[in-house]
Design a protein around this motif. Structure first.
Motif, PDB file in Angstrom:
ATOM      1  N   LEU A 388       4.442  -4.282   4.106  1.00 36.37           N
ATOM      2  CA  LEU A 388       4.101  -2.982   3.517  1.00 36.37           C
ATOM      3  C   LEU A 388       5.287  -2.333   2.822  1.00 36.37           C
ATOM      4  O   LEU A 388       5.120  -1.348   2.073  1.00 36.37           O
ATOM      5  CB  LEU A 388       3.566  -2.052   4.603  1.00 36.37           C
ATOM      6  CG  LEU A 388       2.222  -2.444   5.221  1.00 36.37           C
ATOM      7  CD1 LEU A 388       1.930  -1.590   6.444  1.00 36.37           C
ATOM      8  CD2 LEU A 388       1.099  -2.311   4.201  1.00 36.37           C
ATOM      9  N   ASN A 423      -2.205  -6.681   3.347  1.00 39.24           N
ATOM     10  CA  ASN A 423      -2.543  -6.909   1.939  1.00 39.24           C
ATOM     11  C   ASN A 423      -3.756  -6.090   1.526  1.00 39.24           C
ATOM     12  O   ASN A 423      -3.804  -5.508   0.433  1.00 39.24           O
ATOM     13  CB  ASN A 423      -2.813  -8.387   1.701  1.00 39.24           C
ATOM     14  CG  ASN A 423      -1.610  -9.253   2.029  1.00 39.24           C
ATOM     15  OD1 ASN A 423      -0.478  -8.787   1.969  1.00 39.24           O
ATOM     16  ND2 ASN A 423      -1.849 -10.507   2.387  1.00 39.24           N
ATOM     17  N   LEU A 426      -2.889  -2.305   1.056  1.00 40.70           N
ATOM     18  CA  LEU A 426      -2.243  -2.010  -0.231  1.00 40.70           C
ATOM     19  C   LEU A 426      -3.237  -2.121  -1.381  1.00 40.70           C
ATOM     20  O   LEU A 426      -3.239  -1.287  -2.297  1.00 40.70           O
ATOM     21  CB  LEU A 426      -1.070  -2.962  -0.446  1.00 40.70           C
ATOM     22  CG  LEU A 426       0.099  -2.836   0.536  1.00 40.70           C
ATOM     23  CD1 LEU A 426       1.133  -3.912   0.267  1.00 40.70           C
ATOM     24  CD2 LEU A 426       0.723  -1.442   0.459  1.00 40.70           C
ATOM     25  N   ARG A 473       1.654   2.377 -10.000  1.00 44.57           N
ATOM     26  CA  ARG A 473       2.742   1.690  -9.311  1.00 44.57           C
ATOM     27  C   ARG A 473       4.067   2.011  -9.977  1.00 44.57           C
ATOM     28  O   ARG A 473       4.208   1.923 -11.184  1.00 44.57           O
ATOM     29  CB  ARG A 473       2.511   0.181  -9.349  1.00 44.57           C
ATOM     30  CG  ARG A 473       3.500  -0.606  -8.487  1.00 44.57           C
ATOM     31  CD  ARG A 473       3.257  -2.106  -8.585  1.00 44.57           C
ATOM     32  NE  ARG A 473       3.672  -2.604  -9.888  1.00 44.57           N
ATOM     33  CZ  ARG A 473       4.951  -2.940 -10.208  1.00 44.57           C
ATOM     34  NH1 ARG A 473       5.902  -2.793  -9.286  1.00 44.57           N
ATOM     35  NH2 ARG A 473       5.247  -3.400 -11.399  1.00 44.57           N
ATOM     36  N   GLY A 479       5.360  -2.648  -2.424  1.00 48.36           N
ATOM     37  CA  GLY A 479       4.597  -2.247  -1.263  1.00 48.36           C
ATOM     38  C   GLY A 479       4.169  -0.783  -1.273  1.00 48.36           C
ATOM     39  O   GLY A 479       3.977  -0.157  -2.329  1.00 48.36           O
ATOM     40  N   TYR A 480       4.048  -0.231  -0.086  1.00 44.40           N
ATOM     41  CA  TYR A 480       3.541   1.141   0.084  1.00 44.40           C
ATOM     42  C   TYR A 480       4.387   2.173  -0.649  1.00 44.40           C
ATOM     43  O   TYR A 480       3.830   3.086  -1.282  1.00 44.40           O
ATOM     44  CB  TYR A 480       3.477   1.430   1.581  1.00 44.40           C
ATOM     45  CG  TYR A 480       2.848   2.754   1.963  1.00 44.40           C
ATOM     46  CD1 TYR A 480       1.506   3.008   1.733  1.00 44.40           C
ATOM     47  CD2 TYR A 480       3.627   3.740   2.565  1.00 44.40           C
ATOM     48  CE1 TYR A 480       0.932   4.217   2.092  1.00 44.40           C
ATOM     49  CE2 TYR A 480       3.073   4.958   2.937  1.00 44.40           C
ATOM     50  CZ  TYR A 480       1.724   5.192   2.699  1.00 44.40           C
ATOM     51  OH  TYR A 480       1.165   6.391   3.074  1.00 44.40           O
TER      52      TYR A 480
END
Length: 619
Positions: A388, A423, A426, A473, A479-480
């Protein structure tokens, strides 16, 4: 001078017996008679000489009579097989140095014939068969009459009968009284009327009789024995006959009875099934007539022993594993048995109260294959946090919010999490088509956005998943932490559910808290007035909402249960509690034609499942 009456074949008489009587009619011994008639002694007596017409001519009978005599004698078809009464038997089932017969029958022969004495005595074909132990006509054991290893001398019966004539006449050789069993009567009828269909569901009469004996001997679990060897074999044949007579149900019950007799749980199949196994795997291995029994026994073995692919069982190389033991499964997934066993118990693969050792406690390999494959992917907190892109403490915070559910609830398992859940988590927050931003101007990470909205991070994430908040993003992040939302969008979010410091929460929040987030049943329960609620204002948004206070929650729990609240009370996984309620058929709460799915009255039904605590924690 010979007697006036030329011999005619008697019922069930063998060819050597009849030819012996014909030779006696001519006042010579059997070998001399055959030689003078131009017939080979050994070949004729063993039925190997196919000259039926010549035999009929010499014996003054029809070719059909010769065929009948041969059918009761047994004719060799190869090195180890004989045709007897239109059935195929192994030679040793019919040929034995020890010749048996019924003295009472032989005495009756002598009395009925004008010839009298041993020259009138008839040797019956069924007496040769090793599964025949009793004369049904007289209710006595067959008696050993003479023993001779050389076949030609053995078949020349008159010299042997003369040696024992006095004992025969005096009853010295008479066998023990023995009541014919159902097996005796069945076999006698099969021999008298060949070709009447399958023999006890087996491909041949030989296979049926042999399996009666093998099964009967192995099922003698209480050590029951006859008064002598004949009595023991006689009882075994009847015991096995009753099994095969009952068809598949009887055979399955018998095999599982043998299975349960294992003195040591680690005993192998060979020791458990004894001679039934060793014979099917040994001298009977190439006999196709025993393939159905081999297949049946192999199937039982594969369901109860953890046989690995590549191993050979009863002549067959196993291609697919049918069952695992805890030990073999642990070796396959690379865990200690002490680690895997609680997982298997929790997921229902093995019973919690089964105390058998790991090496012999088995479960269905195919059914639980997905579970073992899942176990292979399990990881601990460290791996989940790494996937994560957050710290272990942050992961614990998300898990405490119920955003991650461990695959294994047992707290002793150090690797209870699935990689796929990280997975999937996310992916649920950042769609594949989400844009990538180079700078965070006007954007904010999910964790930083949480304090800006009532309900915190849980509600931010729900807003993202419901589509009320768009995400992007942030480049150079993974990741997180890379998932961003616009600050302006966060300010406009009005959560559907929130919770105050004193424990009050919206109906939607409480509905999720008791595990009814998808059902809508609790909201209807409130609207219909079956459980109390309170109207409160959300200070952050200055809006009025119907809420559930701590007192309202207590009132609900006093009257109702859900699978989740019942699970918390009993200290078991929610899935276990839900399955138990379903399996026991407890109906959901219903008023007239309105059913509130997933909600049960707290009464005999729910309380009957037992409670670990006197109440549940509302928050």
């Amino acid at each position: 001078m010979p007697p006036e009456e030329h011999p005619t074949p008697a019922a069930r008489e063998t060819l050597p017996s009849f030819l012996s009587r014909v030779a006696a009619y001519h006042l010579i011994d059997l070998p001399t008679f055959l030689e003078e008639m131009g017939l080979p002694v050994r070949g004729t007596l063993s039925g190997e000489d196919g000259s039926v017409e010549r035999l009929a001519e010499v014996a003054r009978i029809s070719p059909a009579d010769v065929d009948e005599l041969l059918s009761w004698s047994g004719v060799a078809i190869g090195d180890v097989r004989m045709r007897f009464r239109d059935e195929i038997f192994v030679t040793r089932a019919l040929r034995n140095p020890e010749v048996r017969g019924c003295p009472a029958c032989l005495r009756e022969d002598a009395l009925r014939s004008e010839v009298g004495g041993v020259a009138a005595m008839v040797m019956r074909g069924h007496w040769q068969l090793r599964y025949v132990h009793v004369c049904i006509r007289h209710g006595v054991d067959l008696a050993p009459l003479w023993r001779e290893r050389q076949p030609t001398r053995r078949f020349d019966q008159l010299p042997h009968l003369r040696e024992i004539e006095a004992d025969l006449t005096a009853g010295v050789l008479d066998g023990l009284d023995r009541t014919p069993t159902d097996f005796d009567l069945w076999l006698d009828d099969r021999l008298a009327h060949p070709m009447v269909g399958p023999a006890l569901g087996q491909p041949s009469l030989y296979a049926a009789a042999e399996l009666c004996q093998l099964l009967g001997e192995e099922l003698n679990v209480d050590g029951e024995a006859g008064d002598d060897e004949t009595g023991r074999l006689h009882a075994a044949l009847e015991r096995g006959f009753r099994v095969l007579r009952d068809g598949d149900a009887g055979l399955n019950a018998a095999l599982h009875k043998l299975l349960r007799r294992r003195a040591d749980p680690q005993d192998g199949a060979k020791k458990t099934f004894g001679r039934l196994y060793t014979r099917l795997d040994g001298d009977l291995a190439d006999d196709e007539a025993f393939d159905p029994m081999r297949d049946r026994l192999r199937s039982v073995i594969l369901r109860h022993w953890p046989i690995a692919p590549g191993e050979r069982v009863l002549g067959e190389v196993i291609q697919v594993r049918r069952c695992h033991s805890v030990r073999t499964a642990a070796a396959e997934v690379g865990l200690k048995t002490a680690t895997l066993r609680p997982i298997l118990v929790e997921r229902g693969a093995i019973p919690a109260d089964d105390t058998r050792p790991d090496a012999v406690l088995t479960f269905d390999a195919e059914r639980w294959k997905p579970l073992l494959e899942e176990v292979l992917t399990l990881v601990g907190e460290k791996e989940m946090a790494k996937r994560l892109g957050i710290s272990r403490d942050q992961f614990r915070s998300l898990a405490d919010l119920g955003l991650f559910e461990p695959f294994v609830a047992n707290p002793s398992i150090k690797r209870p999490w699935r990689r796929a859940d990280a997975n999937g988590f996310l992916a649920s927050l950042l769609p594949a088509d989400a844009s990538t931003i180079e700078r965070a101007d006007g954007w904010i990470g999910l964790q930083k956005a949480a304090p800006k909205i009532a309900g915190g991070v849980r509600y931010i994430l729900e807003a993202v998943r419901s589509g009320r908040l768009a995400t992007a993003r942030l480049a150079r992040e993974e990741g997180y932490p890379s998932i961003m939302v616009r600050e302006a969008d966060v300010a406009r979010i009005l959560p559907e559910d929130w919770e105050t410091d004193d424990g009050a929460m919206t109906v939607a929040a409480f509905q999720k808290r008791v595990g009814l987030s998808r059902a809508g049943s609790f909201a209807r329960l409130v609207e219909d007035g079956h459980t109390p609620s309170t109207t409160l204002m959300n200070i952050a948004t200055r809006s009025l909402r119907r809420c559930i206070t701590a007192e309202d929650a207590a009132a609900f729990h006093e009257r109702f249960v859900t699978a989740k609240t019942l699970a918390e009370e009993r200290g078991v996984p929610t899935k276990v509690a839900a399955a138990e309620m379903k399996n026991r058929g407890f109906p959901s709460f219903q008023v007239e034609d309105v059913a509130y799915d997933g909600i049960w009255l707290r009464g005999d039904s729910a309380d009957g499942l037992g409670r670990r605590t006197s109440g549940m924690k509302v928050r």
